[in-house]
Scaffold this motif. Structure first.
Motif, short mmCIF file in Angstrom:
data_model
loop_
_atom_site.label_atom_id
_atom_site.label_comp_id
_atom_site.label_asym_id
_atom_site.label_seq_id
_atom_site.Cartn_x
_atom_site.Cartn_y
_atom_site.Cartn_z
N TYR A 54 0.83 -1.21 0.00
CA TYR A 54 0.00 0.00 0.00
C TYR A 54 0.85 1.26 0.00
N LEU A 55 2.01 1.20 0.67
CA LEU A 55 2.85 2.39 0.77
C LEU A 55 3.43 2.79 -0.59
N VAL A 56 3.63 1.83 -1.47
CA VAL A 56 4.20 2.12 -2.79
C VAL A 56 3.28 3.02 -3.61
N ARG A 57 2.01 3.11 -3.21
CA ARG A 57 1.05 3.95 -3.94
C ARG A 57 1.01 5.38 -3.42
N LEU A 58 1.78 5.69 -2.35
CA LEU A 58 1.81 7.04 -1.80
C LEU A 58 3.02 7.80 -2.32
N ASN A 59 2.89 9.13 -2.38
CA ASN A 59 4.02 9.94 -2.83
C ASN A 59 5.07 10.06 -1.72
N ASP A 60 6.19 10.71 -2.02
CA ASP A 60 7.31 10.79 -1.08
C ASP A 60 6.91 11.47 0.23
N PHE A 61 6.08 12.50 0.13
CA PHE A 61 5.67 13.23 1.33
C PHE A 61 4.95 12.31 2.31
N TRP A 62 3.98 11.54 1.81
CA TRP A 62 3.20 10.68 2.69
C TRP A 62 3.99 9.46 3.13
N GLN A 63 4.97 9.05 2.35
CA GLN A 63 5.86 8.00 2.83
C GLN A 63 6.68 8.50 4.01
N LYS A 64 7.11 9.77 3.98
CA LYS A 64 7.85 10.34 5.11
C LYS A 64 6.93 10.50 6.32
N ILE A 65 5.67 10.88 6.08
CA ILE A 65 4.71 10.97 7.18
C ILE A 65 4.53 9.61 7.84
N PHE A 66 4.46 8.57 7.02
CA PHE A 66 4.32 7.21 7.53
C PHE A 66 5.51 6.83 8.41
N LEU A 67 6.70 7.30 8.03
CA LEU A 67 7.91 6.93 8.74
C LEU A 67 8.18 7.82 9.94
N LEU A 72 5.45 7.47 15.58
CA LEU A 72 5.01 7.95 16.90
C LEU A 72 3.72 7.27 17.32
N VAL A 73 2.80 7.13 16.36
CA VAL A 73 1.54 6.43 16.65
C VAL A 73 1.81 4.97 16.99
N PHE A 245 -4.17 10.53 2.53
CA PHE A 245 -4.49 10.56 3.96
C PHE A 245 -5.33 9.35 4.35
N SER A 246 -6.30 8.99 3.52
CA SER A 246 -7.13 7.82 3.79
C SER A 246 -6.30 6.55 3.78
N MET A 247 -5.37 6.46 2.82
CA MET A 247 -4.51 5.30 2.77
C MET A 247 -3.59 5.25 3.99
N PHE A 248 -3.13 6.42 4.46
CA PHE A 248 -2.29 6.49 5.65
C PHE A 248 -3.06 5.98 6.88
N ILE A 249 -4.32 6.39 7.02
CA ILE A 249 -5.15 5.93 8.14
C ILE A 249 -5.33 4.41 8.06
N PHE A 250 -5.57 3.92 6.85
CA PHE A 250 -5.71 2.47 6.66
C PHE A 250 -4.44 1.74 7.12
N LEU A 251 -3.27 2.27 6.75
CA LEU A 251 -2.01 1.66 7.13
C LEU A 251 -1.81 1.67 8.66
N GLU A 252 -2.24 2.76 9.30
CA GLU A 252 -2.10 2.85 10.75
C GLU A 252 -2.99 1.83 11.45
N VAL A 253 -4.22 1.67 10.98
CA VAL A 253 -5.13 0.67 11.56
C VAL A 253 -4.57 -0.73 11.31
N LEU A 254 -4.05 -0.94 10.11
CA LEU A 254 -3.46 -2.24 9.77
C LEU A 254 -2.29 -2.55 10.70
N ASP A 255 -1.43 -1.56 10.93
CA ASP A 255 -0.30 -1.76 11.83
C ASP A 255 -0.76 -2.06 13.24
N ALA A 256 -1.85 -1.40 13.65
CA ALA A 256 -2.38 -1.63 15.00
C ALA A 256 -2.84 -3.07 15.17
N THR A 257 -3.53 -3.60 14.16
CA THR A 257 -4.01 -4.98 14.26
C THR A 257 -2.86 -5.97 14.29
#
Length: 371
Positions: A54-67, A72-73, A245-257
């Motif tokens: 899923y991360l491969v579909r995000l641009n560099d900015f959102w990949q940095k946000i993810f990292l 932190l989350v 942003f929606s994909m980022f939220i999905f990734l965060e929930v996925l990581d939580a599970t």
């Protein structure tokens, strides 16, 4: 050296955390923290492989946000705050009382301790996380438009069944009902398991649906740009804005599970929540870096079955999470099964790549036919 470039920050933070652990509890704390770091990294490789998809579909900015923000989350939210919230809700105690219990480092087998209360909430946590992960696996395996199949005798028939609308939800709901009736003995706990499982299903449908909606809107808005971009560069524009942003939220929930079993299982190593947070936190950071590494190096594209192995590992983890409501499977079993799927997919990908390369070489070596 190119590989180490992606993980230098993890080594630095890991070294700092081990120093803090030594100041906190001596060599014993250093050892326990090291064990938890290794456990988190080894048992979360499937998490990195799926996140990369899923991360491969995000641009560099959102990949940095993810990292950055995402870490932190993952570290403070899931490895520290989440257990406190569970203990407060399950034990009907205040946050200050939960903090006091945490600092007491009581044994997980002793009623009333921090670890005991958190462990008692495991059935509900397992049902929630199990249903979320199971739907993720089923949506992948029932995808009738997927071009590549790995375990063909199993995946091909399931792809055909996937043409039935909402089949994933039907299967997940049925599995939840059967599990609640067979794995849970008392009625109040059965109700909690059912409620948590349904909540996991609803959250998956909501987050995944929102992500799909935002992605569709972004694609429609940028369709002309994407067509021009493909024509000039040969690739599709990456997600940005609300879709990202929606994909980022999905990734965060996925990581939580993915984190549920690790947080609970860590109490088998130590009842100290601070050591757990330090060990699992550094491990989580390394998993994030591993995800970025897979994306930057195109590993999922190079090893075409790796994505399949990751999803089969997710399916196995989902089933084992639910089974752990009644049976103690252990981190070694749960992590070992996931790693086995990943390794099998990686090895079969290498073999497939070699066959394709050999076929291309043989075709290139054939003399051109004279018309």
């Amino acid at each position: 050296m190119q590989t180490l470039r992606h993980f230098w920050l993890d080594f630095v933070i890991g070294a700092i955390v081990l120093v803090v652990a030594f100041l906190y509890g001596g060599l014993a704390a250093v050892w326990l923290t090291t064990v938890l770091i290794i456990v988190e990294i080894v048992f979360s490789f499937d998490n990195a492989a799926v996140n990369a998809k899923y991360l491969v579909r995000l641009n560099d900015f959102w990949q940095k946000i993810f990292l950055t923000v995402g870490v932190l989350v993952a570290v403070f939210g899931m490895r520290l705050v989440f257990p406190f919230v569970i203990v407060c809700l399950s034990g009907s105690i205040s946050p200050m009382e939960a903090l006091r219990l945490a600092l007491e480092k009581g044994d997980v087998e002793t009623p009333g301790t921090y670890g005991y209360i958190l462990n008692a909430a495991h059935p509900s946590i397992a049902a929630f996380g199990g249903m979320f992960l199971l739907l993720l696996f089923l949506d992948f395996i029932f995808d009738s438009e997927r071009e590549i199949t790995w375990l063909k005798p199993i995946e091909n028939p399931l792809q055909k069944l996937g043409k039935l609308d909402m089949l994933s939800v039907i299967v997940a709901g049925t599995f939840l009902l059967v599990a609640s009736e067979t794995l849970v003995d008392n009625v109040p706990e059965r109700s909690n398991v059912l409620f948590s499982g349904v909540l996991g299903i609803v959250l998956y449908l909501a987050v995944n649906g929102l992500s799909s909606l935002m992605e569709a809107r972004e694609a429609e808005k940028d369709r002309e740009f994407e067509e021009a971009d493909r024509a000039s560069h040969g690739h599709t524009a990456l997600l940005a804005g609300k879709a990202a942003f929606s994909m980022f939220i999905f990734l965060e929930v996925l990581d939580a599970t993915f984190s549920f079993d690790g947080v609970i299982g860590a109490f088998a190593v130590t009842p100290d929540p601070l050591i757990i947070m330090m060990g699992l936190g550094v491990g989580a950071l390394a998993v994030r870096s591993m995800t970025i590494y897979l994306v930057k190096n195109g590993t999922l594209a190079e090893y075409k079955y790796l994505e399949h192995g990751a999803h089969w590992a997710i399916g196995a983890l989902a089933v084992m999470l639910v089974l752990s409501i009644k049976f103690h499977l252990g981190e070694v079993v749960i992590g070992g099964v996931g790693i086995s799927f990943i390794l099998a997919a990686w090895l079969t990908s290498i073999r497939a790549n070699r066959r394709e390369a050999a076929l291309e070489q043989s075709q290139a070596a054939e003399p051109a036919k004279v018309p």
